[in-house]
Design a protein around this motif. Structure first.
Motif, PDB file in Angstrom:
ATOM      1  N   LEU A  13      12.258 -37.361 -36.926  1.00  0.00           N
ATOM      2  CA  LEU A  13      12.652 -35.985 -36.576  1.00  0.00           C
ATOM      3  C   LEU A  13      11.461 -35.087 -36.316  1.00  0.00           C
ATOM      4  CD1 LEU A  13      15.254 -34.452 -36.151  1.00  0.00           C
ATOM      5  CD2 LEU A  13      15.238 -33.916 -38.716  1.00  0.00           C
ATOM      6  N   PRO A  14      10.598 -35.081 -37.263  1.00  0.00           N
ATOM      7  CA  PRO A  14       9.410 -33.839 -36.966  1.00  0.00           C
ATOM      8  C   PRO A  14       8.597 -34.167 -35.701  1.00  0.00           C
ATOM      9  CG  PRO A  14       9.439 -34.784 -39.493  1.00  0.00           C
ATOM     10  CD  PRO A  14      10.429 -35.515 -38.561  1.00  0.00           C
ATOM     11  N   ILE A  15       8.506 -35.430 -35.286  1.00  0.00           N
ATOM     12  CA  ILE A  15       7.808 -35.733 -34.150  1.00  0.00           C
ATOM     13  C   ILE A  15       8.671 -35.339 -33.301  1.00  0.00           C
ATOM     14  CG2 ILE A  15       6.725 -37.439 -32.577  1.00  0.00           C
ATOM     15  CD1 ILE A  15       6.375 -38.955 -35.233  1.00  0.00           C
ATOM     16  N   VAL A  16       9.848 -35.484 -32.911  1.00  0.00           N
ATOM     17  CA  VAL A  16      10.874 -35.142 -31.909  1.00  0.00           C
ATOM     18  C   VAL A  16      10.861 -33.423 -31.801  1.00  0.00           C
ATOM     19  CG1 VAL A  16      13.341 -35.006 -31.035  1.00  0.00           C
ATOM     20  CG2 VAL A  16      12.124 -37.214 -32.130  1.00  0.00           C
ATOM     21  N   VAL A  17      11.027 -32.585 -32.991  1.00  0.00           N
ATOM     22  CA  VAL A  17      10.985 -31.195 -32.788  1.00  0.00           C
ATOM     23  C   VAL A  17       9.697 -30.575 -32.550  1.00  0.00           C
ATOM     24  CG1 VAL A  17      11.287 -29.275 -34.372  1.00  0.00           C
ATOM     25  CG2 VAL A  17      12.995 -31.246 -34.891  1.00  0.00           C
ATOM     26  N   GLY A  18       8.675 -31.249 -33.019  1.00  0.00           N
ATOM     27  CA  GLY A  18       7.344 -30.831 -32.532  1.00  0.00           C
ATOM     28  C   GLY A  18       7.101 -30.906 -31.120  1.00  0.00           C
ATOM     29  N   VAL A  19       7.455 -32.054 -30.434  1.00  0.00           N
ATOM     30  CA  VAL A  19       6.945 -32.327 -29.137  1.00  0.00           C
ATOM     31  C   VAL A  19       7.962 -31.387 -28.355  1.00  0.00           C
ATOM     32  CG1 VAL A  19       7.422 -33.923 -27.165  1.00  0.00           C
ATOM     33  CG2 VAL A  19       6.445 -34.662 -29.354  1.00  0.00           C
ATOM     34  N   LEU A  20       9.382 -31.289 -28.851  1.00  0.00           N
ATOM     35  CA  LEU A  20      10.155 -30.320 -28.084  1.00  0.00           C
ATOM     36  C   LEU A  20       9.756 -28.913 -28.052  1.00  0.00           C
ATOM     37  CD1 LEU A  20      12.844 -30.190 -26.439  1.00  0.00           C
ATOM     38  CD2 LEU A  20      14.051 -30.059 -28.799  1.00  0.00           C
ATOM     39  N   ALA A  21       9.386 -28.548 -29.291  1.00  0.00           N
ATOM     40  CA  ALA A  21       9.017 -27.100 -29.239  1.00  0.00           C
ATOM     41  C   ALA A  21       8.101 -26.687 -28.519  1.00  0.00           C
ATOM     42  CB  ALA A  21       9.034 -26.790 -30.748  1.00  0.00           C
ATOM     43  N   GLY A  22       6.785 -27.804 -28.592  1.00  0.00           N
ATOM     44  CA  GLY A  22       5.592 -27.578 -28.010  1.00  0.00           C
ATOM     45  C   GLY A  22       5.784 -27.459 -26.502  1.00  0.00           C
ATOM     46  N   SER A  23       6.648 -28.396 -25.962  1.00  0.00           N
ATOM     47  CA  SER A  23       6.973 -28.282 -24.434  1.00  0.00           C
ATOM     48  C   SER A  23       7.756 -27.232 -24.006  1.00  0.00           C
ATOM     49  CB  SER A  23       7.780 -29.469 -24.240  1.00  0.00           C
ATOM     50  OG  SER A  23       7.269 -30.854 -24.457  1.00  0.00           O
ATOM     51  N   LEU A  24       8.611 -26.487 -24.903  1.00  0.00           N
ATOM     52  CA  LEU A  24       9.217 -25.436 -24.385  1.00  0.00           C
ATOM     53  C   LEU A  24       8.326 -24.252 -24.151  1.00  0.00           C
ATOM     54  CD1 LEU A  24      12.692 -25.770 -26.610  1.00  0.00           C
ATOM     55  CD2 LEU A  24      12.281 -25.956 -23.838  1.00  0.00           C
ATOM     56  N   LEU A  25       7.396 -24.084 -25.463  1.00  0.00           N
ATOM     57  CA  LEU A  25       6.206 -23.156 -25.363  1.00  0.00           C
ATOM     58  C   LEU A  25       5.470 -23.246 -24.106  1.00  0.00           C
ATOM     59  CD1 LEU A  25       5.223 -23.120 -29.131  1.00  0.00           C
ATOM     60  CD2 LEU A  25       6.468 -21.295 -27.975  1.00  0.00           C
ATOM     61  N   MET A  26       5.099 -24.300 -23.718  1.00  0.00           N
ATOM     62  CA  MET A  26       4.257 -24.503 -22.501  1.00  0.00           C
ATOM     63  C   MET A  26       5.057 -24.140 -21.337  1.00  0.00           C
ATOM     64  SD  MET A  26       1.282 -25.394 -23.485  1.00  0.00           S
ATOM     65  CE  MET A  26       0.632 -25.906 -21.795  1.00  0.00           C
ATOM     66  N   ILE A  27       6.233 -24.594 -21.214  1.00  0.00           N
ATOM     67  CA  ILE A  27       7.198 -24.348 -19.883  1.00  0.00           C
ATOM     68  C   ILE A  27       7.403 -22.522 -19.957  1.00  0.00           C
ATOM     69  CG2 ILE A  27       9.417 -24.118 -18.942  1.00  0.00           C
ATOM     70  CD1 ILE A  27       9.731 -27.087 -20.292  1.00  0.00           C
ATOM     71  N   ASN A  28       7.573 -21.796 -21.275  1.00  0.00           N
ATOM     72  CA  ASN A  28       7.739 -20.456 -21.085  1.00  0.00           C
ATOM     73  C   ASN A  28       6.378 -19.930 -20.835  1.00  0.00           C
ATOM     74  OD1 ASN A  28       9.432 -18.233 -21.971  1.00  0.00           O
ATOM     75  ND2 ASN A  28       7.512 -17.892 -23.370  1.00  0.00           N
ATOM     76  N   ARG A  29       5.305 -20.294 -21.037  1.00  0.00           N
ATOM     77  CA  ARG A  29       3.852 -19.691 -20.807  1.00  0.00           C
ATOM     78  C   ARG A  29       3.689 -19.982 -19.254  1.00  0.00           C
ATOM     79  NH1 ARG A  29      -0.541 -18.759 -23.668  1.00  0.00           N
ATOM     80  NH2 ARG A  29      -1.938 -17.343 -22.482  1.00  0.00           N
ATOM     81  N   LEU A  30       4.070 -20.985 -18.931  1.00  0.00           N
ATOM     82  CA  LEU A  30       3.936 -20.981 -17.263  1.00  0.00           C
ATOM     83  C   LEU A  30       4.681 -20.127 -16.523  1.00  0.00           C
ATOM     84  CD1 LEU A  30       3.557 -25.028 -17.109  1.00  0.00           C
ATOM     85  CD2 LEU A  30       1.653 -23.363 -17.011  1.00  0.00           C
ATOM     86  N   LEU A  31       6.058 -20.092 -17.005  1.00  0.00           N
ATOM     87  CA  LEU A  31       6.969 -19.305 -16.177  1.00  0.00           C
ATOM     88  C   LEU A  31       6.728 -17.526 -16.432  1.00  0.00           C
ATOM     89  CD1 LEU A  31      10.215 -21.075 -16.707  1.00  0.00           C
ATOM     90  CD2 LEU A  31       8.713 -21.140 -14.621  1.00  0.00           C
ATOM     91  N   THR A  32       5.752 -17.394 -17.370  1.00  0.00           N
ATOM     92  CA  THR A  32       5.302 -15.935 -17.498  1.00  0.00           C
ATOM     93  C   THR A  32       4.285 -15.653 -16.901  1.00  0.00           C
ATOM     94  OG1 THR A  32       6.688 -16.121 -19.742  1.00  0.00           O
ATOM     95  CG2 THR A  32       4.923 -14.135 -19.330  1.00  0.00           C
ATOM     96  N   PRO A  33       4.234 -14.937 -15.690  1.00  0.00           N
ATOM     97  CA  PRO A  33       2.917 -14.684 -14.951  1.00  0.00           C
ATOM     98  C   PRO A  33       1.884 -13.874 -15.851  1.00  0.00           C
ATOM     99  CG  PRO A  33       4.509 -13.277 -14.186  1.00  0.00           C
ATOM    100  CD  PRO A  33       5.315 -14.140 -15.169  1.00  0.00           C
ATOM    101  N   ALA A  34       2.415 -12.896 -16.477  1.00  0.00           N
ATOM    102  CA  ALA A  34       1.206 -12.092 -17.275  1.00  0.00           C
ATOM    103  C   ALA A  34       1.644 -11.815 -18.673  1.00  0.00           C
ATOM    104  CB  ALA A  34       1.195 -10.699 -16.520  1.00  0.00           C
ATOM    105  N   PRO A  35       1.546 -12.772 -19.347  1.00  0.00           N
ATOM    106  CA  PRO A  35       1.916 -12.535 -20.870  1.00  0.00           C
ATOM    107  C   PRO A  35       1.320 -11.646 -21.730  1.00  0.00           C
ATOM    108  CG  PRO A  35       0.508 -14.463 -20.698  1.00  0.00           C
ATOM    109  CD  PRO A  35       0.741 -13.940 -19.319  1.00  0.00           C
TER     110      PRO A  35
END
Length: 220
Positions: A13-35
């Motif tokens: 479970l910690p591995i799955v949650v960690g990978v999922l959370a990290g992936s969502l953060l990366m996607i959010n960062r890529l979709l934000t042009p000027a954070p």
């Protein structure tokens, strides 16, 4: 057949949650042009937390023990009881063996007393004769139990040819000063401390019953 590891989901479970959370953060960062600076710091903190979750999951995989592998013992199931025993002794042996076979990992057992086999029950090996080797002799002499947690790693395993050939673990529990209760398990390292205490109690009860039996005592 090995039983499924019911803790496997929790360990992953910690591995799955960690990978999922990290992936969502990366996607959010890529979709934000000027954070903003605040968002950048939040993203960095989130990535650190995700990495810690993944590391925790990997450590759990290493630290938490997996349950021992269970095998199907080879042999035929049976129940052999010395016919010349008094009925109370037969009843006591049947009761004790049933409890051990149904409440522990024991899949085969032998009651050896005063130089002969009184009972064999569970998965039976072709050889029904018990010739005490060094291990059983030590148990009889010192009246102290021996637990072979993983039988295949012990050179002395050859003396247990009266147990199924793929027996994984063995307990030799003394029955008073004249015999032993020999238990065969279908998984290594599978008897708990509570099991060992309970087995010792049953052996003590058998010792009391057998010592009071005129027929058994007369054949010593």
């Amino acid at each position: 057949m090995a039983r499924p590891d019911q803790n496997q989901v929790l360990r992953q479970l910690p591995i799955v949650v960690g990978v999922l959370a990290g992936s969502l953060l990366m996607i959010n960062r890529l979709l934000t042009p000027a954070p903003s600076g605040f968002q950048a710091r939040s993203d960095a903190l989130g990535i650190i937390v995700s990495a810690l979750l993944i590391l925790t999951g990997l450590l759990w995989q290493q630290v938490q023990p997996r349950p021992p592998e269970v095998v199907e013992l080879t042999g035929e199931e049976g129940f052999e009881l010395a016919l010349d025993l008094p009925d109370p002794v037969k009843t006591e042996l049947a009761w004790a063996s049933h409890l051990l076979l149904t409440n522990t990992v024991t899949r085969s057992l032998v009651v050896y007393y005063q130089g002969r086999v009184l009972l064999r029950r569970g998965i039976l090996a072709p050889n029904s004769e018990v010739k005490p080797g060094d291990i059983l002799k030590r148990v009889l002499e010192k009246q102290k139990p021996v637990y072979l947690v993983n039988l295949k790693i012990y050179p002395g395993r050859v003396e247990f040819d009266y147990l199924p050939e793929n027996t994984q673990g063995v307990i030799c529990q003394p029955i008073g000063s004249e015999g032993a209760l020999i238990l065969a398990a279908n998984a290594p390292r599978s008897y708990t401390q509570q099991d060992e205490t309970w087995i010792a109690g049953i052996a003590d009860k058998l010792a009391d019953t057998l010592s009071r039996s005129p027929l058994v005592s007369s054949e010593a």
